[in-house]
Design an enzyme around this catalytic site. Structure first.
Site, PDB file in Angstrom:
ATOM      1  N   ASP A   1       0.807  -1.222   0.000  1.00 34.49           N
ATOM      2  CA  ASP A   1       0.000   0.000   0.000  1.00 34.49           C
ATOM      3  C   ASP A   1       0.839   1.271   0.000  1.00 34.49           C
ATOM      4  OD1 ASP A   1       0.970  -0.413   2.559  1.00 34.49           O
ATOM      5  OD2 ASP A   1      -0.981  -0.792   3.449  1.00 34.49           O
TER       6      ASP A   1
ATOM      7  N   HIS B   1      -7.114  -4.545  10.281  1.00 27.71           N
ATOM      8  CA  HIS B   1      -6.911  -4.377   8.836  1.00 27.71           C
ATOM      9  C   HIS B   1      -5.634  -5.045   8.341  1.00 27.71           C
ATOM     10  CE1 HIS B   1      -4.806  -0.306   9.699  1.00 27.71           C
ATOM     11  NE2 HIS B   1      -3.887  -1.036   9.099  1.00 27.71           N
TER      12      HIS B   1
ATOM     13  N   ASP C   1      -7.292  -2.387  14.272  1.00 21.58           N
ATOM     14  CA  ASP C   1      -8.702  -2.683  13.980  1.00 21.58           C
ATOM     15  C   ASP C   1      -8.844  -3.938  13.108  1.00 21.58           C
ATOM     16  OD1 ASP C   1      -7.727  -1.798  11.554  1.00 21.58           O
ATOM     17  OD2 ASP C   1      -9.185  -0.179  11.294  1.00 21.58           O
TER      18      ASP C   1
ATOM     19  N   GLU D   1      -9.505  -1.715   5.328  1.00 22.11           N
ATOM     20  CA  GLU D   1     -10.172  -1.426   6.591  1.00 22.11           C
ATOM     21  C   GLU D   1     -11.372  -2.361   6.792  1.00 22.11           C
ATOM     22  OE1 GLU D   1      -8.708   0.284   8.637  1.00 22.11           O
ATOM     23  OE2 GLU D   1      -8.326   2.358   8.106  1.00 22.11           O
TER      24      GLU D   1
HETATM   25  C1  GLP Z   1      -0.415   0.401   8.453  1.00 16.76           C
HETATM   26  C2  GLP Z   1      -0.033  -0.469   7.267  1.00 16.76           C
HETATM   27  C3  GLP Z   1      -0.299  -1.916   7.551  1.00 16.76           C
HETATM   28  C4  GLP Z   1       0.316  -2.299   8.876  1.00 16.76           C
HETATM   29  C5  GLP Z   1      -0.296  -1.481   9.968  1.00 16.76           C
HETATM   30  C6  GLP Z   1       0.242  -1.826  11.340  1.00 16.76           C
HETATM   31  O1  GLP Z   1      -1.756   0.642   8.505  1.00 16.76           O
HETATM   32  N1  GLP Z   1      -0.713  -0.086   6.092  1.00 16.76           N
HETATM   33  O2  GLP Z   1       0.216  -2.719   6.513  1.00 16.76           O
HETATM   34  O3  GLP Z   1       0.128  -3.666   9.123  1.00 16.76           O
HETATM   35  O4  GLP Z   1       0.004  -0.125   9.690  1.00 16.76           O
HETATM   36  O5  GLP Z   1       1.287  -0.969  11.704  1.00 16.76           O
HETATM   37  P1  GLP Z   1       2.317  -1.259  12.841  1.00 16.76           P
HETATM   38  O6  GLP Z   1       3.115  -2.431  12.392  1.00 16.76           O
HETATM   39  O7  GLP Z   1       3.151  -0.026  12.930  1.00 16.76           O
HETATM   40  O8  GLP Z   1       1.540  -1.543  14.060  1.00 16.76           O
END
Ligand code: GLP
Length: 261
Positions: free
Chosen positions: A67, A138, A136, A143
């Site tokens: 993404d 995702h 959440d 989402e």
């Molecule tokens: C973002 C990314 C996700 C990732 C998520 C969790 O939203 N788009 O791919 O899994 O963050 O982030 P973190 O690993 O910093 O908790």
């Protein structure tokens, strides 16, 4: 779904690194799906070390990132282009022309997303997809409520995700509302998925993804339908799982021919 619980994020990342290395040694031109966020950082460090110390070769590897924020220049400090550059690509011998990250500045977003999806298909599909988990539930930026068969497209972030990711921006208001993300269908098409989740903040989303019903309300739960999904957790992220003892017993008592993986 195989659930692997290790005491620390470091140990879980080591297992993930071994799995990625095994994939690359078995198929040097593997196609990797890559994730951003704090969760895979240790994994990328370990892979970089395997590259410099053990000569793990990335020269024939192709990558597709999950993404990117719409409207952020690749040079923006919070862009996923910049994240990947700093945390991974500059530390391994990956070929620049095999790196793919959604272009947050694409003019025709739907056409761009279709081309990104086609690029994955033309590359032979993703062999191994690395995933983090949003608080959440995702995956990528899919989402809650995302179509379970969705492909690369524009999505709108929830306020919760914008708040979670605000730490990467100097001003909370700067966090984009729109993103380009691979879809849940895209992720499910990969041959193997490695989901990493660490810390108490992820425990609820992990429990719902691993032991809850499969529902678009918890995108991570869709991995229950994947035939080769491994979930790598530290003790805190696993703390709300009701079958944790069982998963740990299974992992510790694998037959010798399986234990490496
Ligand atoms: C973002 C990314 C996700 C990732 C998520 C969790 O939203 N788009 O791919 O899994 O963050 O982030 P973190 O690993 O910093 O908790």
């Amino acid at each position: 779904m195989e659930v692997i619980i290790l005491p620390t994020a470091e140990e879980a990342s080591e297992v993930a690194a071994r799995l990625v290395a095994h994939q690359l040694r078995a198929k040097s031109d593997s196609v990797l799906g890559l994730a951003t966020g704090s969760t895979p950082c240790k994994l990328y460090q370990l892979l970089a070390r395997m590259h410099s110390v053990d000569h793990l070769d990335f020269s024939r590897v192709t990558t597709f990132n999950l993404d990117e924020y719409i409207g952020l220049d690749p040079a923006h400090p919070a862009s996923y282009h910049r994240f990947m550059e700093e945390n991974f690509f500059t530390h391994v011998n990956i070929s620049r022309d095999r790196i793919h990250i959604p272009d947050g500045l694409a003019r025709d977003v739907p056409a761009y997303c279709d081309a990104y999806e086609k690029g994955i298909y033309d590359a032979g599909g993703i062999d191994l997809q690395i995933l983090g988990l949003g608080s959440d539930g995702h995956l990528g930026f899919n989402e809650p409520g995302s179509s379970l068969s969705s492909h690369t497209r524009i999505k709108t972030l929830t306020e919760r995700t914008r708040n979670d990711n605000a730490r990467y921006f100097t001003d909370d208001r700067e966090v984009p509302h729109h993103v380009i993300t691979m879809g849940l269908g895209t992720i499910m098409n990969s041959r193997m998925c490695l989901l990493l989740a660490f810390g108490k903040r992820k425990a609820q989303a992990v429990a719902e993804s691993v032991e809850g019903p499969v529902t678009a309300s918890v995108p991570g739960s869709l991995l229950q339908f994947h035939s080769r999904a491994k979930v790598l957790l530290d003790a805190e992220a696993a703390s709300l799982l009701t079958r944790a003892d069982y998963y740990q017993w299974v992992y510790k008592n694998k037959p010798p021919w399986q234990s490496d993986l």
